[in-house]
Write a protein that holds these residues in place. Structure first.
Motif, mmCIF file in Angstrom:
data_model
loop_
_atom_site.group_PDB
_atom_site.id
_atom_site.type_symbol
_atom_site.label_atom_id
_atom_site.label_comp_id
_atom_site.label_asym_id
_atom_site.label_seq_id
_atom_site.Cartn_x
_atom_site.Cartn_y
_atom_site.Cartn_z
ATOM 1 N N LEU A 182 -2.488 9.190 13.544
ATOM 2 C CA LEU A 182 -3.010 9.828 14.752
ATOM 3 C C LEU A 182 -4.322 9.180 15.184
ATOM 4 C CD1 LEU A 182 -3.217 12.244 16.826
ATOM 5 C CD2 LEU A 182 -4.516 13.401 15.025
ATOM 6 N N LEU A 183 -5.232 8.999 14.251
ATOM 7 C CA LEU A 183 -6.549 8.453 14.572
ATOM 8 C C LEU A 183 -6.467 7.028 15.093
ATOM 9 C CD1 LEU A 183 -8.605 9.860 11.562
ATOM 10 C CD2 LEU A 183 -8.363 10.832 13.864
ATOM 11 N N GLU A 184 -5.564 6.245 14.547
ATOM 12 C CA GLU A 184 -5.407 4.851 14.989
ATOM 13 C C GLU A 184 -4.895 4.771 16.430
ATOM 14 O OE1 GLU A 184 -6.394 2.092 13.587
ATOM 15 O OE2 GLU A 184 -7.048 3.025 11.717
ATOM 16 N N ARG A 185 -4.189 5.804 16.892
ATOM 17 C CA ARG A 185 -3.642 5.815 18.261
ATOM 18 C C ARG A 185 -4.642 6.308 19.302
ATOM 19 N NH1 ARG A 185 0.466 8.874 15.686
ATOM 20 N NH2 ARG A 185 -0.064 10.668 16.966
ATOM 21 N N LEU A 186 -5.751 6.869 18.860
ATOM 22 C CA LEU A 186 -6.688 7.477 19.808
ATOM 23 C C LEU A 186 -7.369 6.439 20.687
ATOM 24 C CD1 LEU A 186 -8.574 10.100 17.600
ATOM 25 C CD2 LEU A 186 -6.807 10.547 19.324
ATOM 26 N N ILE A 197 -10.058 17.964 12.504
ATOM 27 C CA ILE A 197 -10.104 16.866 13.467
ATOM 28 C C ILE A 197 -9.236 17.176 14.679
ATOM 29 C CG2 ILE A 197 -8.296 15.442 12.391
ATOM 30 C CD1 ILE A 197 -11.522 14.208 14.167
ATOM 31 N N ARG A 198 -8.135 17.844 14.468
ATOM 32 C CA ARG A 198 -7.285 18.209 15.601
ATOM 33 C C ARG A 198 -7.977 19.222 16.509
ATOM 34 N NH1 ARG A 198 -4.421 16.102 11.661
ATOM 35 N NH2 ARG A 198 -2.482 14.994 12.165
ATOM 36 N N GLU A 202 -12.225 6.884 24.293
ATOM 37 C CA GLU A 202 -12.849 8.065 24.921
ATOM 38 C C GLU A 202 -12.556 9.372 24.184
ATOM 39 O OE1 GLU A 202 -9.101 7.026 27.268
ATOM 40 O OE2 GLU A 202 -10.828 5.925 26.534
ATOM 41 N N ALA A 203 -11.608 9.369 23.267
ATOM 42 C CA ALA A 203 -11.328 10.576 22.476
ATOM 43 C C ALA A 203 -12.422 10.826 21.438
ATOM 44 C CB ALA A 203 -9.973 10.454 21.780
ATOM 45 N N TRP A 204 -13.113 9.765 21.043
ATOM 46 C CA TRP A 204 -14.162 9.889 20.038
ATOM 47 C C TRP A 204 -15.458 10.410 20.648
ATOM 48 C CZ3 TRP A 204 -12.950 9.741 15.115
ATOM 49 C CH2 TRP A 204 -11.759 9.121 14.749
ATOM 50 N N GLY A 205 -16.275 11.036 19.836
ATOM 51 C CA GLY A 205 -17.565 11.550 20.296
ATOM 52 C C GLY A 205 -17.519 12.993 20.757
#
Length: 168
Positions: free
Chosen positions: A117-121, A70-71, A124-127
């Motif tokens: 980490l994912l909760e802070r994204l 994921i990183r 626009e970081a997704w996809g």
């Protein structure tokens, strides 16, 4: 240059559901493992099938690798996600020689760190997209779908192993 985007991204509600499932996975794994008596933990339900012990250690290896995946997807411009042969890992690394409690602790720790980490994204970081060596195009939502259910699948596998051990 525009970042490649996943053509079938999750909507916010679906993503939130998968993020919750991802965060809750370690507790499912720990509960399933706790139900298995010591004498049943290394029992295999059939030739070529994993014991509950091997499932737990696989989850630790998978979890550490998924955290890197994921990183890579989030930070690299053209990430390559390399597949691996999980059965070969189980044999090569002699999963029965590994400490399953340490493996579960690792799963819990890595999941907690990655969940934060994912909760802070930002949305626009997704996809974001990369390429998986075994399945081709692979994006952040593909990753979340896979790992959101990964520990659920393996907790159920441990429960099936236990039922088969009891019915042997």
């Amino acid at each position: 240059m525009l970042e490649p985007r996943c053509p079938m991204s999750f909507d916010a509600a679906t993503r939130k559901t998968f993020l919750r499932r991802y965060a809750e996975g370690p507790a499912l794994l720990r509960r399933a493992w706790a139900e298995v008596p010591a004498e049943a933990r290394t029992w295999r339900p059939a030739a070529g099938k994993w014991s509950a012990h091997e499932v737990v250690v696989h989850c630790a290896d998978s979890e550490t690798y998924s955290a890197i995946r994921i990183r890579l997807l989030l930070a690299e411009p053209e990430p390559l996600i390399v597949g691996y042969d999980e059965n070969a890992w189980a044999q090569r690394f002699d999963y029965h020689a590994s400490d399953p409690e340490l493996a579960i602790h690792l799963v819990e720790t890595v999941r907690a760190h990655t969940s934060a980490l994912l909760e802070r994204l930002p949305e626009e970081a997704w996809g974001r997209m990369g390429r998986h060596t075994q399945s081709g195009a692979y994006g952040t939502d593909d990753w979340l779908r896979s790992y959101g259910e990964h520990l659920e699948i393996h907790a159920a596998q441990i429960q099936r192993n236990l039922a088969a051990w009891r019915n042997r």
